[in-house]
Design a protein around this motif. Sequence first.
Motif, mmCIF file in Angstrom:
data_model
loop_
_atom_site.group_PDB
_atom_site.id
_atom_site.type_symbol
_atom_site.label_atom_id
_atom_site.label_comp_id
_atom_site.label_asym_id
_atom_site.label_seq_id
_atom_site.Cartn_x
_atom_site.Cartn_y
_atom_site.Cartn_z
ATOM 1 N N VAL A 77 -10.591 16.771 22.514
ATOM 2 C CA VAL A 77 -11.440 16.304 21.504
ATOM 3 C C VAL A 77 -12.364 16.023 20.388
ATOM 4 N N ARG A 78 -11.844 13.945 20.513
ATOM 5 C CA ARG A 78 -12.222 13.174 20.004
ATOM 6 C C ARG A 78 -13.774 13.062 20.593
ATOM 7 N N GLY A 79 -13.621 13.238 22.051
ATOM 8 C CA GLY A 79 -14.340 12.153 22.643
ATOM 9 C C GLY A 79 -16.064 13.328 22.361
ATOM 10 N N TYR A 80 -15.523 14.494 22.232
ATOM 11 C CA TYR A 80 -16.959 15.862 21.520
ATOM 12 C C TYR A 80 -17.242 15.378 20.532
ATOM 13 N N PHE A 81 -16.334 15.359 19.406
ATOM 14 C CA PHE A 81 -16.895 15.024 18.002
ATOM 15 C C PHE A 81 -17.448 14.038 17.778
ATOM 16 N N ASP A 82 -17.328 12.614 18.953
ATOM 17 C CA ASP A 82 -17.811 11.549 18.640
ATOM 18 C C ASP A 82 -19.626 11.686 19.202
ATOM 19 N N GLN A 83 -19.489 12.502 20.162
ATOM 20 C CA GLN A 83 -20.960 12.844 19.960
ATOM 21 C C GLN A 83 -21.542 13.852 19.113
ATOM 22 N N LYS A 84 -20.979 14.236 17.940
ATOM 23 C CA LYS A 84 -21.600 15.265 16.838
ATOM 24 C C LYS A 84 -21.547 16.485 17.492
ATOM 25 N N GLY A 85 -20.578 17.063 18.204
ATOM 26 C CA GLY A 85 -19.900 18.603 17.263
ATOM 27 C C GLY A 85 -19.151 18.814 16.559
ATOM 28 N N MET A 86 -19.252 20.072 16.281
ATOM 29 C CA MET A 86 -19.224 20.299 15.076
ATOM 30 C C MET A 86 -17.713 21.362 14.962
ATOM 31 N N HIS A 87 -17.151 22.148 16.103
ATOM 32 C CA HIS A 87 -16.093 22.553 16.051
ATOM 33 C C HIS A 87 -16.031 23.096 17.196
ATOM 34 N N VAL A 88 -14.469 22.748 17.688
ATOM 35 C CA VAL A 88 -13.856 23.628 19.481
ATOM 36 C C VAL A 88 -12.612 24.564 18.757
ATOM 37 N N GLN A 89 -12.475 25.199 19.251
ATOM 38 C CA GLN A 89 -10.845 25.849 19.646
ATOM 39 C C GLN A 89 -10.504 26.095 21.357
ATOM 40 N N PRO B 255 -4.599 25.397 16.486
ATOM 41 C CA PRO B 255 -5.386 25.594 15.417
ATOM 42 C C PRO B 255 -6.859 25.029 15.808
ATOM 43 N N ALA B 256 -7.982 25.538 14.887
ATOM 44 C CA ALA B 256 -9.697 25.236 14.996
ATOM 45 C C ALA B 256 -9.553 23.524 15.064
ATOM 46 N N TYR B 257 -10.699 23.493 15.351
ATOM 47 C CA TYR B 257 -10.784 22.109 15.166
ATOM 48 C C TYR B 257 -12.233 21.967 14.261
ATOM 49 N N TYR B 258 -12.609 20.333 13.863
ATOM 50 C CA TYR B 258 -13.717 20.447 12.580
ATOM 51 C C TYR B 258 -14.020 19.354 12.545
ATOM 52 N N SER B 259 -15.378 18.318 13.113
ATOM 53 C CA SER B 259 -15.312 17.626 12.173
ATOM 54 C C SER B 259 -15.483 16.929 11.784
ATOM 55 N N ASP B 260 -15.534 15.881 10.466
ATOM 56 C CA ASP B 260 -15.722 15.854 9.340
ATOM 57 C C ASP B 260 -16.885 14.752 9.173
ATOM 58 N N GLU B 261 -17.260 14.197 10.463
ATOM 59 C CA GLU B 261 -18.317 13.907 10.673
ATOM 60 C C GLU B 261 -19.574 14.502 10.931
ATOM 61 N N VAL B 262 -19.389 15.657 11.671
ATOM 62 C CA VAL B 262 -21.202 16.415 11.171
ATOM 63 C C VAL B 262 -20.899 17.181 10.432
ATOM 64 N N ILE B 263 -19.672 17.749 9.765
ATOM 65 C CA ILE B 263 -19.739 18.617 8.453
ATOM 66 C C ILE B 263 -20.017 17.853 7.008
ATOM 67 N N ILE B 264 -19.675 16.364 7.137
ATOM 68 C CA ILE B 264 -19.623 16.697 5.476
ATOM 69 C C ILE B 264 -20.914 16.037 5.331
ATOM 70 N N PRO B 265 -22.400 15.335 6.174
ATOM 71 C CA PRO B 265 -23.330 14.959 6.491
ATOM 72 C C PRO B 265 -24.093 16.390 6.205
ATOM 73 N N ALA B 266 -24.096 17.478 6.896
ATOM 74 C CA ALA B 266 -24.773 18.910 6.630
ATOM 75 C C ALA B 266 -24.679 19.001 5.549
ATOM 76 N N LEU B 267 -23.375 18.939 5.143
ATOM 77 C CA LEU B 267 -23.785 20.166 3.456
ATOM 78 C C LEU B 267 -24.181 18.889 2.299
ATOM 79 N N GLU B 268 -24.009 18.081 2.124
ATOM 80 C CA GLU B 268 -24.707 16.812 1.959
ATOM 81 C C GLU B 268 -26.143 17.333 1.892
ATOM 82 N N ASN B 269 -26.523 17.698 2.947
ATOM 83 C CA ASN B 269 -28.024 18.071 3.287
ATOM 84 C C ASN B 269 -28.609 19.411 2.690
ATOM 85 N N ARG B 270 -27.590 19.877 2.255
ATOM 86 C CA ARG B 270 -28.185 21.265 2.087
ATOM 87 C C ARG B 270 -27.224 21.313 0.435
ATOM 88 N N GLY B 271 -27.442 19.783 0.036
ATOM 89 C CA GLY B 271 -27.859 19.144 -1.531
ATOM 90 C C GLY B 271 -26.726 19.100 -2.322
#
Length: 841
Positions: free
Chosen positions: A777-789, A401-417
Amino acid sequence: MVEKSTRIDKLIDDLYSVDPRIESERAMLVTESYKETENQPIIIRRAKALEKIVCNMSLVIRPDELIVGNLTKSPRGTQIFPEFSNQWLADEFDRIEQRTGDLFRISDQVKQELSGAFQYWKGRTTNELATELMFDETKDAMNAGVFTVGNYYFNGVGHISVDYGKVLQVGLKGIREEAQAELAALDFGDPEAVTKSHFLEAVTISVDAVVHYANRLANLAADEANRTNDMQRKIELEKISANLRKVPEYPATSFYEALQSFWIIQAVIQIESNGHSISPMRFDQYVYPFYQKDVEGGVISEECAQELLDCLWVKFNDVNKIRDEASTKAFGGYPMFQNLIVGGQNARGIDATNPLSFACLEATAHTKLPQPSLSIRVWNKTPETLLQKAGAVSRMGLGMPAYYSDEVIIPALENRGINLQDARDYGIIGCVEPQVGGKTEGWHDAAFFNIPKVLEITLNNGYSNGKKVGLQTGDAASYQSYEQLEHAFRQQMEYFVKLLINADNSVDVAHGQRTPLPFLSSMVDCCIKKGKSLQEGGAKYNFTGPQGVGIANAGDSLMAIKKVVFEEGKLTLPELKKVLDSNFGQGAAVSAAAPAESLTNVDLTNLTSEKLVDLLKDLLAEQQTQTTVAAPEAPKAGNKDGEYIRQLLINGAPKFGNDNDEVDEIVRDVALIYCEEVQKYTNPRGGTFQPGLYPVSANVSCGMETQASADGRYAGEPLADGVSPTSGRDQNGPTAALNSVAKLDHHIASNGTLLNQKFHPSALQGEEGLRNLSALVRGYFDQKGMHVQFNVISREKLIDAQKNPDKYKNLVVRVAGYSAHFVSLDKSIQEDIIARTEQVF
């Protein structure tokens, strides 16, 4: 772990037993319908066209299927959608079967039938209207290769996830009743009452047509059950028929019914329009109640449930479409981008992982097919067992699978209203695009914007191939500082982004006027309440998402110019421009795969570390922390040949992907220039533009449009893939590469970012390999990366597959935001995948 049913391989073999074929049935039926509905409101015409198609198209139940519903008669075939565009297909009729990627078969009869249908559509397509709406400057920029909006310019929009859960809970009958209630409640004095009534009537026609389609399939299944002598198959067909008598018209009451209902919806959306990326998204959430009731309640066995799920996974791969030649180079491998995501948190902020999440991963492992495009949401409460299971699938080499970070995407979407509860319920559309399912018309993939091309035009004072297409911001000799060049580049970016907006909005308006989609709209929140189709702004959330391509090339180029030209004075800007114009002295574009004959023709960054040491031990001084290698000895004055300058640019400045702050900051700035400019604008549906940084595989086709660049890239070579470093330039290992990419502002790129990494299979062996991948994956997402595959495959195997395609027909690899069979790809895309840096821990 549940064993795979023997049925699954039979289904797969049958699906891939023939080359995909082009069929004319839908094109003939939609043309016939339009001729019958002249002068009726367009939304009614669209509904009646769908009715005509699904009530008259040929139906097929393929051998051994348990989930049924076809789009074409032949396996993996494609229908034609002339209402969007058709001239390109007529022009390519005689070349279709000679394609080097995404081959389709087409008979002379089909060509003749399509040619006849196309005559009706002259002057009536969305493509033609969009062209008329665009400014001349916009078309000039597109012709120069600055950006392309070909995705929706020629095709339907797609890129959506409807409220599948609602269909499972209330059925199409419930949606019909909702539309009828709104119709009955209309105020005759409402100035929009007329258009609202037409939309609501169109919804009713559409859902009734889909119920009829399901009943036709039920009749076919019953007929086949009566004809067969195989008692086991007779029982299966009778069950299929019974399911279709119930769903999707009525709510599903079992796991099997839920899967069948889901598939009818998935299929008909793609019969109504040829927009791809119709994504199931959070399938493990809205289907889980049915799985839980039947499997955990003991109604059916886990093995039976897995077989049904695996059958659905095979069915995803029966969906196909043909694209024009140019788009095929950007979307190679018959991709349909049906993204299905597991894990993550629910609207209340609680981890939503469940047994169906694991079963979905198991289905991908069983089928080993490119569809659905499987993804996983990760946050700090993701169970390690789920991440380990995902890693086990990753190392199978499927690119999923491709991997996505909730910690980045959720606030990014909130920023769009988007409100918090909706943002927490996001899924992924197509490649990497976050979206709230059932509530959004996101228009992702709205354009591919070639950032290195803009830098090229900047260095050429607004010209491309001798034609003025940009601003005249000064010739190369006029820039006395790096800051002046950067300012000119920013001006050009602002100008071309504005033209991109004009192109996207022109296409958007054309779709609203000529191809609204009532059935699709009926399953997206707010459309029925507003009485508007998605194309008119009916959704709760409306966006347009174009993406920037080649930020690493542009950033590395600017870094090289800053250091080699302005700081060290080893080269003047006119000298650089001259050598770039000559393609480093090579003239025509150089193949990335061309073998090096001597040291002076070696691209140092494309060598393994061992070979690099062997070839250059007498030239290397010491390894800098940024992995910059000492430039070769300068030639005598007046003899700065092209290859010397190319190596100077490559080795004389740090490169993105090695955890070097100086160059990483420049790449970050390049991305921000694009993103901050895009987000200034609004679209015709009352929504906003949101930027993304991913190419699908358009980095290959964009590279073909771009001259040699100051990062040492030859003319015509692919651009960097998404936010990934340029292939071969990241030499400090996977962690350093992730550290560089994490320095980008992923929150602002709310339409998605894409990071590809390629690992040698040996790097992920055993339990330690899985733990290392999870930690990465966890280390990258801890630094606020959004996606990796990850592609987990050796370079040697890819090269052998390229040479011996018959041996590797089932080899699936990650291309960009999707996976595909490697041998089906155009050679240019194959070369790009082969060239990616092969990482080890």
